[in-house]
Design an enzyme around this catalytic site. Sequence first.
Site, mmCIF file in Angstrom:
data_model
loop_
_atom_site.group_PDB
_atom_site.id
_atom_site.type_symbol
_atom_site.label_atom_id
_atom_site.label_comp_id
_atom_site.label_asym_id
_atom_site.label_seq_id
_atom_site.Cartn_x
_atom_site.Cartn_y
_atom_site.Cartn_z
ATOM 1 N N SER A 127 -4.361 -9.592 5.460
ATOM 2 C CA SER A 127 -4.758 -9.922 4.108
ATOM 3 C C SER A 127 -4.144 -11.240 3.715
ATOM 4 C CB SER A 127 -4.310 -8.839 3.121
ATOM 5 O OG SER A 127 -4.977 -7.632 3.372
ATOM 6 N N PRO A 136 2.186 -6.128 -2.587
ATOM 7 C CA PRO A 136 1.074 -6.094 -1.623
ATOM 8 C C PRO A 136 1.333 -6.989 -0.416
ATOM 9 C CG PRO A 136 0.237 -6.224 -3.862
ATOM 10 C CD PRO A 136 1.721 -6.393 -3.960
ATOM 11 N N ASP A 137 0.966 -6.504 0.738
ATOM 12 C CA ASP A 137 1.076 -7.199 2.028
ATOM 13 C C ASP A 137 2.495 -7.291 2.575
ATOM 14 O OD1 ASP A 137 -1.607 -7.575 2.196
ATOM 15 O OD2 ASP A 137 -1.588 -9.742 1.988
ATOM 16 N N SER A 138 3.488 -6.844 1.831
ATOM 17 C CA SER A 138 4.875 -7.041 2.271
ATOM 18 C C SER A 138 5.197 -6.270 3.541
ATOM 19 C CB SER A 138 5.849 -6.622 1.161
ATOM 20 O OG SER A 138 5.654 -5.253 0.811
#
Length: 377
Positions: free
Chosen positions: A6, A204-206
């Site tokens: 992402s 998010p995406d971490s």
Amino acid sequence: MVVAASLVVVAGAVAGVLAAFGDGGRSSDEAGPPEVSASPRLAPLPAVPTPSAPATTASAPPSPSPSARRTTTSTPSMPAKKREHRTAAAGRLYRHPDSQVLEWVRSHSGDARHAVIASRIAEQPAAVWFADYSPDTVTARVAAVTSGGAALGRVPVLVPYAIPGRDCGGHSQGGAPGLDAYDAWIDRFAAGLGSGEVIVVLEPDSLAQAECLSAGERADRFASLARAGRVLKAANPRARVYFDAGHSGWNAPGKQAAWLRQAGAASPESSDGIFSNVSNFHTTADEVGYDRRVLDALGGPENLGAVIDTSRNGNGAPADGEWCDPAGRKLGRTPTLSTGEARIDAYLWVKLPGESDGCKGRPGTFTASYAYDLASS
């Protein structure tokens, strides 16, 4: 499985106003700057994203080793206890009164698209993003949202998005200058949570995008995320904190669960479960199945659940893998805290429909033509 990552492009800040893109040349198709942040863009790779204005905060330098950080970072803790099985949070979700779509609706009452956008998008509750690193103001800005929700007896959804090295130095690079600074920012974020019910979609995406980090960097990040969950829940025991599970087209459930476990997502002191599909297009059915597999692999208390971003997934992900405002998409299920699905706590609109990925409008800007296409499909 096609491996998909992402990408996030940060378009504004909660107290900021999309300053990176300015207001010159804005057409009637675009909203003006909001007082809250635009939801950043997440997109499947390996498509090449449209260039965007650079983030205002530089990417983080390498963080200290895990052992060094553990000796310098305080970590509040909650007393260990067995929690009762959790049901869906009481009350309705909160619609913040200041967003790009609401600004467009207020200023374009004569537009032929007004009724559709107003009724099908603007009236729905959506998440509020905190995508800038502004430690001096973050407490007050969080408190403004949580107090607004509490006053109406509704549940706000907050998205802290300031982890160092986010987006692996890509188009959404930025965040806090280091993990110690991030830990301090989270402390200030938590101080604004109040005492009412609130949902926190943590970074998010971490986790799903952690492959780009070295083993040591991952350990440091995961330690900070675990600490963040503990801090948030200690500050407000009614806060519901969810950790990044990517989406059903990305990492295998076992791999994602292993990273989630290292980041504290299996511990009730840090976590209420996982989130998936943020700003993506995978069907709700696919996400329900995927999230249950991740939760099974994760372990932890049986009351850990999942929340799913359904804002743009009504027609599922494009077969060709297109990620940038793909044609033929439509709104997904309306936000709710009552899904009727075991272990699925909520369907949320984390990405505000109509905020462009950068193809039908400037990145992060509410674009009426795109919103209308989603709402009328």
